[in-house]
Write a protein that holds these residues in place. Structure first.
Motif, mmCIF file in Angstrom:
data_model
loop_
_atom_site.group_PDB
_atom_site.id
_atom_site.type_symbol
_atom_site.label_atom_id
_atom_site.label_comp_id
_atom_site.label_asym_id
_atom_site.label_seq_id
_atom_site.Cartn_x
_atom_site.Cartn_y
_atom_site.Cartn_z
ATOM 1 N N THR A 86 7.363 12.813 -10.375
ATOM 2 C CA THR A 86 9.011 12.311 -9.854
ATOM 3 C C THR A 86 10.506 12.718 -11.158
ATOM 4 N N LYS A 87 9.113 12.795 -12.551
ATOM 5 C CA LYS A 87 9.913 13.023 -13.709
ATOM 6 C C LYS A 87 10.878 12.276 -13.951
ATOM 7 N N GLY A 108 0.626 -0.572 -0.014
ATOM 8 C CA GLY A 108 0.288 -0.012 0.165
ATOM 9 C C GLY A 108 0.579 1.559 0.289
ATOM 10 N N GLY A 109 0.337 2.082 -0.088
ATOM 11 C CA GLY A 109 0.855 3.169 -0.155
ATOM 12 C C GLY A 109 1.925 3.545 -1.227
ATOM 13 N N VAL A 110 1.419 2.854 -2.393
ATOM 14 C CA VAL A 110 3.130 3.661 -3.162
ATOM 15 C C VAL A 110 3.621 4.058 -4.405
ATOM 16 N N ILE A 111 2.233 5.404 -4.060
ATOM 17 C CA ILE A 111 2.715 6.162 -5.040
ATOM 18 C C ILE A 111 3.666 7.193 -4.068
ATOM 19 N N ALA A 112 3.107 7.589 -2.825
ATOM 20 C CA ALA A 112 3.786 8.080 -1.652
ATOM 21 C C ALA A 112 5.252 7.266 -1.475
ATOM 22 N N SER A 113 5.164 6.456 -1.586
ATOM 23 C CA SER A 113 6.579 6.082 -1.969
ATOM 24 C C SER A 113 7.822 6.054 -2.606
ATOM 25 N N LEU A 114 7.061 5.907 -3.711
ATOM 26 C CA LEU A 114 8.024 6.158 -4.596
ATOM 27 C C LEU A 114 7.869 8.130 -4.657
ATOM 28 N N VAL A 115 7.299 8.885 -4.734
ATOM 29 C CA VAL A 115 6.925 10.105 -4.667
ATOM 30 C C VAL A 115 7.865 10.323 -3.705
ATOM 31 N N ARG A 155 11.150 10.558 -3.816
ATOM 32 C CA ARG A 155 12.410 11.629 -4.940
ATOM 33 C C ARG A 155 12.243 12.767 -4.188
ATOM 34 N N THR A 156 11.255 12.918 -3.355
ATOM 35 C CA THR A 156 11.276 14.652 -2.445
ATOM 36 C C THR A 156 11.988 14.484 -1.460
ATOM 37 N N VAL A 157 12.538 14.138 -0.872
ATOM 38 C CA VAL A 157 13.409 13.675 0.311
ATOM 39 C C VAL A 157 15.043 13.485 0.187
ATOM 40 N N ILE A 158 15.397 13.178 -1.009
ATOM 41 C CA ILE A 158 16.395 12.778 -1.787
ATOM 42 C C ILE A 158 17.363 13.639 -2.145
ATOM 43 N N ASP A 159 18.969 13.847 -1.907
ATOM 44 C CA ASP A 159 19.821 15.329 -2.514
ATOM 45 C C ASP A 159 18.777 15.268 -3.608
ATOM 46 N N ARG A 160 19.521 16.548 -4.269
ATOM 47 C CA ARG A 160 18.728 16.264 -5.847
ATOM 48 C C ARG A 160 19.964 15.549 -6.852
ATOM 49 N N LYS A 161 21.597 15.603 -6.390
ATOM 50 C CA LYS A 161 22.034 14.655 -7.161
ATOM 51 C C LYS A 161 22.070 12.970 -6.866
ATOM 52 N N ASP A 162 21.693 12.291 -5.629
ATOM 53 C CA ASP A 162 20.638 11.528 -5.966
ATOM 54 C C ASP A 162 20.377 11.379 -6.487
ATOM 55 N N ALA A 163 19.095 12.205 -6.718
ATOM 56 C CA ALA A 163 17.825 11.886 -7.283
ATOM 57 C C ALA A 163 17.764 11.426 -9.248
ATOM 58 N N ALA A 164 19.210 12.203 -9.438
ATOM 59 C CA ALA A 164 19.591 12.075 -11.019
ATOM 60 C C ALA A 164 20.392 11.287 -11.308
ATOM 61 N N MET A 165 20.685 10.255 -9.837
ATOM 62 C CA MET A 165 20.559 8.679 -10.567
ATOM 63 C C MET A 165 20.135 7.633 -10.346
ATOM 64 N N ASP A 220 -3.528 4.938 -14.461
ATOM 65 C CA ASP A 220 -3.017 6.662 -14.098
ATOM 66 C C ASP A 220 -2.451 6.331 -12.389
ATOM 67 N N GLY A 221 -2.460 5.768 -11.813
ATOM 68 C CA GLY A 221 -1.641 5.563 -10.845
ATOM 69 C C GLY A 221 0.165 5.967 -11.015
ATOM 70 N N VAL A 222 0.406 4.724 -12.561
ATOM 71 C CA VAL A 222 1.804 5.224 -12.864
ATOM 72 C C VAL A 222 1.929 6.901 -13.468
ATOM 73 N N ARG A 223 1.107 6.519 -14.401
ATOM 74 C CA ARG A 223 0.935 8.358 -15.175
ATOM 75 C C ARG A 223 1.375 9.329 -13.492
ATOM 76 N N GLU A 224 0.421 9.789 -12.374
ATOM 77 C CA GLU A 224 0.765 10.467 -11.600
ATOM 78 C C GLU A 224 2.046 10.326 -10.852
ATOM 79 N N ILE A 225 2.683 9.051 -10.697
ATOM 80 C CA ILE A 225 3.965 8.397 -10.435
ATOM 81 C C ILE A 225 5.271 9.484 -11.762
ATOM 82 N N GLU A 226 4.648 9.318 -12.763
ATOM 83 C CA GLU A 226 5.804 9.967 -13.575
ATOM 84 C C GLU A 226 5.528 11.283 -13.555
#
Length: 489
Positions: free
Chosen positions: A211-212, A164-171, A174-184, A202-208
């Motif tokens: 998070t980009k 449960g909560g897979v959208i929140a866990s992925l997004v 992306r939100t809490v990690i460092d910008r350079k980490d996210a770029a990896m 719809d959930g996949v599109r929301e995550i994309e």
């Protein structure tokens, strides 16, 4: 590199699946996990130990085990202490303190192993540990983004929809990690989906959108995973579901259980009901056999056993004529006493054992880690496996050994032969020995299970399932040449 939004999201089995897929494509592929925390370990040829998850991944890749596949292994002994294993060797407390005091020293060991593997193979599939979103651990991290940045390894992030909560866990990652980490992170996967994947479009599109990162697939819950050796004790509660059972085996679920995948062949065996006994529950009275599996802290586990009242259950079972088998730490607990003067297996101390075998164990600083082939067992059949333990066990009952390993007697049996112990792991994976042992303890049927074939079949089924749901070409194309953009900081 496969990283996850948390533990038990499927990183290990997906790494195994990708190793098998790449191997089928004709690539020389190797698994790699910079740092693992597990008491489930495998012995490598020539000595040394790695996590058993990497052993399964090596099997998927068609490789012999090597300590470079898991250069840093932490084996919890108490709530606050772990044994540190570097390049397959368990370090003493002072050596471990030196390593742990310096992130660079551990990272150096990790990079040595990674570079050696990269020189030998076309492709490395790296498995992370836990989650990169544990930002409080980032400064000393060598298991997730610390390694990915240092080695220049692109990352695919895995989320587990079953929790449960897979959208929140992925997004959220992306939100809490460092910008350079996210770029990896170049893409993500959603794992363990039950039902029609189109319902989650719809959930996949929301995550994309948030998070980009592109999605490379939604992986269904794959039944093949249930036939693979379990890495973590958290998944041990699943009972055996074989039909037509004629033999019931019960095993207490210890707090620091080690190498519990010794049970896996028995769980798949037709005509056998295998049941883990959870803390706070009694060991079933109708069990035919009780097995005590290995542990990373024998003295601590003895106290835990007594706190659950399992010692009374096991003694009553034995008095009633039931059979008991102890493996490694479980063998030590069956004896008269255990002494650990130096605290090599946890806190220093000594305690009385269950007294079902006339043997005594003294913990020693030397750790015996080695694969063993063609061991002659007391039944007459031979088997292969490995030993991985500290301590020496001696006493009158060792005159009736469980097996002879490379000319040395191993284990013990009591006078009536209904209680036995051994340091030998992996014996039940051998079809001939497992069938003979089951018949010896009262199984009325003749086993038809080919365990090795079952595991290889499950790996192929797992690879097929991943190929059917993931853009594998795009995923493998994320790979970059080793050293393409290493971060020296």
């Amino acid at each position: 590199m496969l990283q996850g939004t948390g533990s038990d999201v499927g990183k290990s089995v997906l790494t195994a699946a990708l190793c098998r897929i790449a191997r089928r494509q004709g690539l020389s592929v190797a698994p790699f996990k910079p740092q693992n925390m597990s008491n489930n370990a495998a012995a490598c040829p020539g000595g040394g130990e790695i996590g058993r998850a990497q052993a399964l991944q090596a099997r998927a890749a068609g490789l012999e085990l090597h300590t470079d596949m898991n250069p840093v292994l932490l084996k919890p002994q108490t709530d606050r202490a772990s044994q540190l294993v570097v390049h397959g060797k368990a370090l003493r407390a002072m050596e471990a303190a030196d390593y742990m005091a310096s992130r660079d020293q551990l990272m150096g060991a990790v990079m040595e192993s990674f570079d050696r593997l990269a020189e030998k193979h076309d492709l490395i599939i790296v498995e992370g540990a836990g989650s990169p979103a544990e930002t409080n651990l980032r400064a000393r991290d060598i298991a997730n983004m610390g390694f990915a940045r240092r080695a220049g390894v692109p990352v695919c992030l895995i989320g587990d929809i079953e929790k449960g909560g897979v959208i929140a866990s992925l997004v959220g990652t992306r939100t809490v990690i460092d910008r350079k980490d996210a770029a990896m992170i170049r893409a993500f996967l959603v794992n363990k989906f039950r039902g029609d994947p189109s319902l989650f479009e719809d959930g996949v599109r929301e995550i994309e959108r948030r998070t980009k990162w592109p999605s490379l697939g939604v992986i269904p819950w794959l039944p093949a995973t249930a036939k693979l050796p379990a890495e973590d004790a958290v998944v041990l509660g699943t009972p055996s579901t074989q039909s037509g059972k004629t033999l019931k085996i019960a095993a207490p679920m210890f707090s620091r259980m080690a190498n519990f995948d010794d049970a896996d062949p028995l769980k798949l065996e037709p005509g056998v009901e295998f049941e883990w006994t959870r803390p706070g529950q009694p060991i079933p009275r109708d069990a035919d056999v009780v097995i005590l599996f290995g542990t990373k802290s024998t003295l601590g586990e003895l106290a835990f056993m007594r706190a659950q009242g399992w010692d009374h259950d096991i003694l009553a079972h034995a008095r009633a004529g039931g059979r008991v088998l102890g493996i490694c730490g479980g063998y030590q607990m069956l004896g008269q006493s255990i002494t650990d003067p130096h605290g090599v297996d946890g806190e220093p101390g000594e305690a009385l054992g269950l007294g079902l075998l006339d043997v005594e164990t003294t913990m020693t600083r030397h750790k015996d880690v080695r694969p063993v082939s063609n061991a002659q067992t007391f039944i007459g059949s031979t088997t292969s496996g490995y030993v991985i333990h500290v301590g020496r066990t001696n006493g009158p009952d060792t005159d009736r050994p469980f097996a002879t390993l490379e000319g040395e007697r191993d284990g013990a049996r009591n006078g009536n032969g209904r209680v036995m112990g051994t340091y030998f792991h992996g014996a039940f994976a051998n079809n001939e020995f497992r069938r003979d042992w089951l018949e010896h303890v009262g199984h009325s049927g003749r086993s038809t299970l080919d365990y090795d074939a079952a595991v290889d079949g499950a790996l192929d089924d797992l690879a097929d399932g991943v190929e059917a749901s993931v853009d594998v070409e795009a995923l493998l194309n994320l790979a970059e040449p080793v050293g393409w953009r290493r971060d020296k900081t």
